[in-house]
Design a protein around this motif. Sequence first.
Motif, mmCIF file in Angstrom:
data_model
loop_
_atom_site.group_PDB
_atom_site.id
_atom_site.type_symbol
_atom_site.label_atom_id
_atom_site.label_comp_id
_atom_site.label_asym_id
_atom_site.label_seq_id
_atom_site.Cartn_x
_atom_site.Cartn_y
_atom_site.Cartn_z
ATOM 1 N N ASN A 244 0.588 -10.623 -9.498
ATOM 2 C CA ASN A 244 1.310 -11.603 -8.692
ATOM 3 C C ASN A 244 2.304 -10.918 -7.753
ATOM 4 O OD1 ASN A 244 -0.023 -13.728 -9.867
ATOM 5 N ND2 ASN A 244 1.530 -14.092 -11.439
ATOM 6 N N LEU A 245 3.002 -9.897 -8.260
ATOM 7 C CA LEU A 245 3.976 -9.200 -7.427
ATOM 8 C C LEU A 245 3.270 -8.473 -6.287
ATOM 9 C CD1 LEU A 245 6.804 -8.257 -6.784
ATOM 10 C CD2 LEU A 245 6.525 -6.421 -8.453
ATOM 11 N N LEU A 246 2.158 -7.825 -6.581
ATOM 12 C CA LEU A 246 1.418 -7.110 -5.543
ATOM 13 C C LEU A 246 0.899 -8.079 -4.478
ATOM 14 C CD1 LEU A 246 0.258 -4.444 -4.536
ATOM 15 C CD2 LEU A 246 -1.742 -4.831 -5.994
ATOM 16 N N HIS A 247 0.435 -9.253 -4.919
ATOM 17 C CA HIS A 247 -0.044 -10.252 -3.965
ATOM 18 C C HIS A 247 1.089 -10.736 -3.068
ATOM 19 C CE1 HIS A 247 -2.540 -13.461 -2.386
ATOM 20 N NE2 HIS A 247 -1.597 -14.344 -2.711
ATOM 21 N N SER A 248 2.290 -10.941 -3.653
ATOM 22 C CA SER A 248 3.442 -11.398 -2.864
ATOM 23 C C SER A 248 3.851 -10.339 -1.845
ATOM 24 C CB SER A 248 4.611 -11.718 -3.791
ATOM 25 O OG SER A 248 4.282 -12.753 -4.671
ATOM 26 N N LEU A 249 3.847 -9.076 -2.256
ATOM 27 C CA LEU A 249 4.193 -7.997 -1.332
ATOM 28 C C LEU A 249 3.197 -7.919 -0.176
ATOM 29 C CD1 LEU A 249 5.215 -5.179 -3.840
ATOM 30 C CD2 LEU A 249 6.720 -6.479 -2.334
ATOM 31 N N GLN A 250 1.921 -8.114 -0.478
ATOM 32 C CA GLN A 250 0.897 -8.072 0.571
ATOM 33 C C GLN A 250 1.098 -9.207 1.577
ATOM 34 O OE1 GLN A 250 -1.718 -5.695 0.887
ATOM 35 N NE2 GLN A 250 -1.718 -6.658 2.900
ATOM 36 N N CYS B 111 3.961 -10.729 2.290
ATOM 37 C CA CYS B 111 5.152 -10.413 3.087
ATOM 38 C C CYS B 111 4.830 -9.375 4.146
ATOM 39 C CB CYS B 111 6.272 -9.910 2.165
ATOM 40 S SG CYS B 111 6.957 -11.179 1.092
ATOM 41 N N TYR B 112 4.066 -8.382 3.752
ATOM 42 C CA TYR B 112 3.689 -7.335 4.711
ATOM 43 C C TYR B 112 2.872 -7.913 5.856
ATOM 44 C CZ TYR B 112 1.333 -3.260 6.670
ATOM 45 O OH TYR B 112 0.845 -2.323 7.520
ATOM 46 N N ASP B 113 1.902 -8.776 5.543
ATOM 47 C CA ASP B 113 1.073 -9.390 6.585
ATOM 48 C C ASP B 113 1.902 -10.278 7.511
ATOM 49 O OD1 ASP B 113 -1.743 -9.893 4.313
ATOM 50 O OD2 ASP B 113 -1.083 -8.132 5.473
ATOM 51 N N LEU B 114 2.883 -10.999 6.922
ATOM 52 C CA LEU B 114 3.735 -11.880 7.727
ATOM 53 C C LEU B 114 4.587 -11.076 8.693
ATOM 54 C CD1 LEU B 114 4.787 -14.712 8.343
ATOM 55 C CD2 LEU B 114 6.423 -14.420 6.462
ATOM 56 N N VAL B 115 5.189 -9.975 8.219
ATOM 57 C CA VAL B 115 6.015 -9.126 9.080
ATOM 58 C C VAL B 115 5.176 -8.528 10.199
ATOM 59 C CG1 VAL B 115 7.361 -7.000 9.157
ATOM 60 C CG2 VAL B 115 7.701 -8.617 7.284
ATOM 61 N N SER B 116 3.988 -8.054 9.870
ATOM 62 C CA SER B 116 3.114 -7.473 10.897
ATOM 63 C C SER B 116 2.749 -8.512 11.950
ATOM 64 C CB SER B 116 1.863 -6.921 10.243
ATOM 65 O OG SER B 116 2.190 -5.878 9.358
ATOM 66 N N ALA B 117 2.431 -9.740 11.502
ATOM 67 C CA ALA B 117 2.072 -10.796 12.446
ATOM 68 C C ALA B 117 3.247 -11.150 13.359
ATOM 69 C CB ALA B 117 1.606 -12.027 11.681
ATOM 70 N N LYS C 153 0.403 1.863 11.422
ATOM 71 C CA LYS C 153 -0.595 1.066 10.722
ATOM 72 C C LYS C 153 -1.160 1.824 9.524
ATOM 73 C CE LYS C 153 -2.076 -1.744 14.667
ATOM 74 N NZ LYS C 153 -3.196 -2.067 15.567
ATOM 75 N N ALA C 154 -1.404 3.124 9.726
ATOM 76 C CA ALA C 154 -1.943 3.922 8.610
ATOM 77 C C ALA C 154 -0.977 3.953 7.447
ATOM 78 C CB ALA C 154 -2.253 5.348 9.095
ATOM 79 N N GLU C 155 0.351 4.156 7.779
ATOM 80 C CA GLU C 155 1.345 4.185 6.715
ATOM 81 C C GLU C 155 1.493 2.818 6.079
ATOM 82 O OE1 GLU C 155 4.163 7.712 8.645
ATOM 83 O OE2 GLU C 155 4.867 5.646 8.535
ATOM 84 N N GLY C 156 1.378 1.761 6.890
ATOM 85 C CA GLY C 156 1.472 0.413 6.335
ATOM 86 C C GLY C 156 0.324 0.124 5.400
ATOM 87 N N GLY C 157 -0.885 0.600 5.756
ATOM 88 C CA GLY C 157 -2.034 0.397 4.889
ATOM 89 C C GLY C 157 -1.847 1.063 3.547
ATOM 90 N N LYS C 158 -1.259 2.273 3.596
ATOM 91 C CA LYS C 158 -1.011 2.984 2.341
ATOM 92 C C LYS C 158 -0.001 2.215 1.505
ATOM 93 C CE LYS C 158 -2.034 7.634 4.084
ATOM 94 N NZ LYS C 158 -1.496 8.967 4.325
ATOM 95 N N SER C 159 1.037 1.641 2.150
ATOM 96 C CA SER C 159 2.046 0.895 1.406
ATOM 97 C C SER C 159 1.438 -0.327 0.754
ATOM 98 C CB SER C 159 3.192 0.467 2.354
ATOM 99 O OG SER C 159 3.808 1.599 2.915
ATOM 100 N N ALA C 160 0.511 -0.974 1.481
ATOM 101 C CA ALA C 160 -0.109 -2.182 0.935
ATOM 102 C C ALA C 160 -0.952 -1.876 -0.279
ATOM 103 C CB ALA C 160 -0.947 -2.870 2.012
ATOM 104 N N GLU C 161 -1.410 -0.631 -0.416
ATOM 105 C CA GLU C 161 -2.278 -0.268 -1.532
ATOM 106 C C GLU C 161 -1.496 0.156 -2.771
ATOM 107 O OE1 GLU C 161 -5.915 1.479 1.257
ATOM 108 O OE2 GLU C 161 -4.757 2.776 -0.067
ATOM 109 N N LEU C 162 -0.150 0.190 -2.684
ATOM 110 C CA LEU C 162 0.639 0.597 -3.833
ATOM 111 C C LEU C 162 0.451 -0.415 -4.954
ATOM 112 C CD1 LEU C 162 3.995 1.778 -2.192
ATOM 113 C CD2 LEU C 162 2.224 3.185 -3.210
ATOM 114 N N GLN C 163 0.372 0.063 -6.156
ATOM 115 C CA GLN C 163 0.215 -0.821 -7.301
ATOM 116 C C GLN C 163 1.484 -0.788 -8.132
ATOM 117 O OE1 GLN C 163 -3.198 0.243 -9.524
ATOM 118 N NE2 GLN C 163 -4.631 -0.260 -7.883
#
Length: 203
Positions: free
Chosen positions: A157-163, A165-171, A189-199
Amino acid sequence: MSSRIEQIIDEIEDYIENCKYQPLSNTKIVVNKDELEDLLSELRRKTPDEIKRYQKVISNQERILADAQAKADAIIAQAEVQTTALISEHQIMQQAYAQANEVVLIATNQAQEILDNATNDANNIRYGAIQYTDNVLKSLEDIIGNAIETTKARSDNLLHSLQECYDLVSANRVELSPDVEEPNSAQAKAEGGKSAELQVTEI
């Protein structure tokens, strides 16, 4: 009187029963990590002692059988003494043989009965100890399994919420500057993608 390990299991079950459910869920609960870990730590400390206690009960099986064998041997030895005394009396030789055989037969039957009863008692004690230990381990298995599922659900759930938020900020950034391409946008974008993959491994 219940053992301490049974009391701890009851406390864990009561604690889980009194936990609040997560919003919009009737199966997932919110737990206090420190309180649950304290209960599990005490349970982990007590479990080896409890199992050792029942292993000691199981080991008494050999002592029970040894005592029964000693009693049986004593009965047979006494019967043999009586047989020798009867045979030594020449006047009643035939009667002595008959009585001696009867005494030996009775003694043998008594000895076998003692051994059978002792074996049944030892097996019952062993089965009860194994069954109780298995019940304790089953309760531990269920509690740990529930804790794993709860922790995984919270992490997901936390990972989904972070994703989100990340998508909203990017948009929002794209909406603010739709025609402007930042110099380091590809790297960002590359660094953001890596951040989104954090578990998230723990809350």
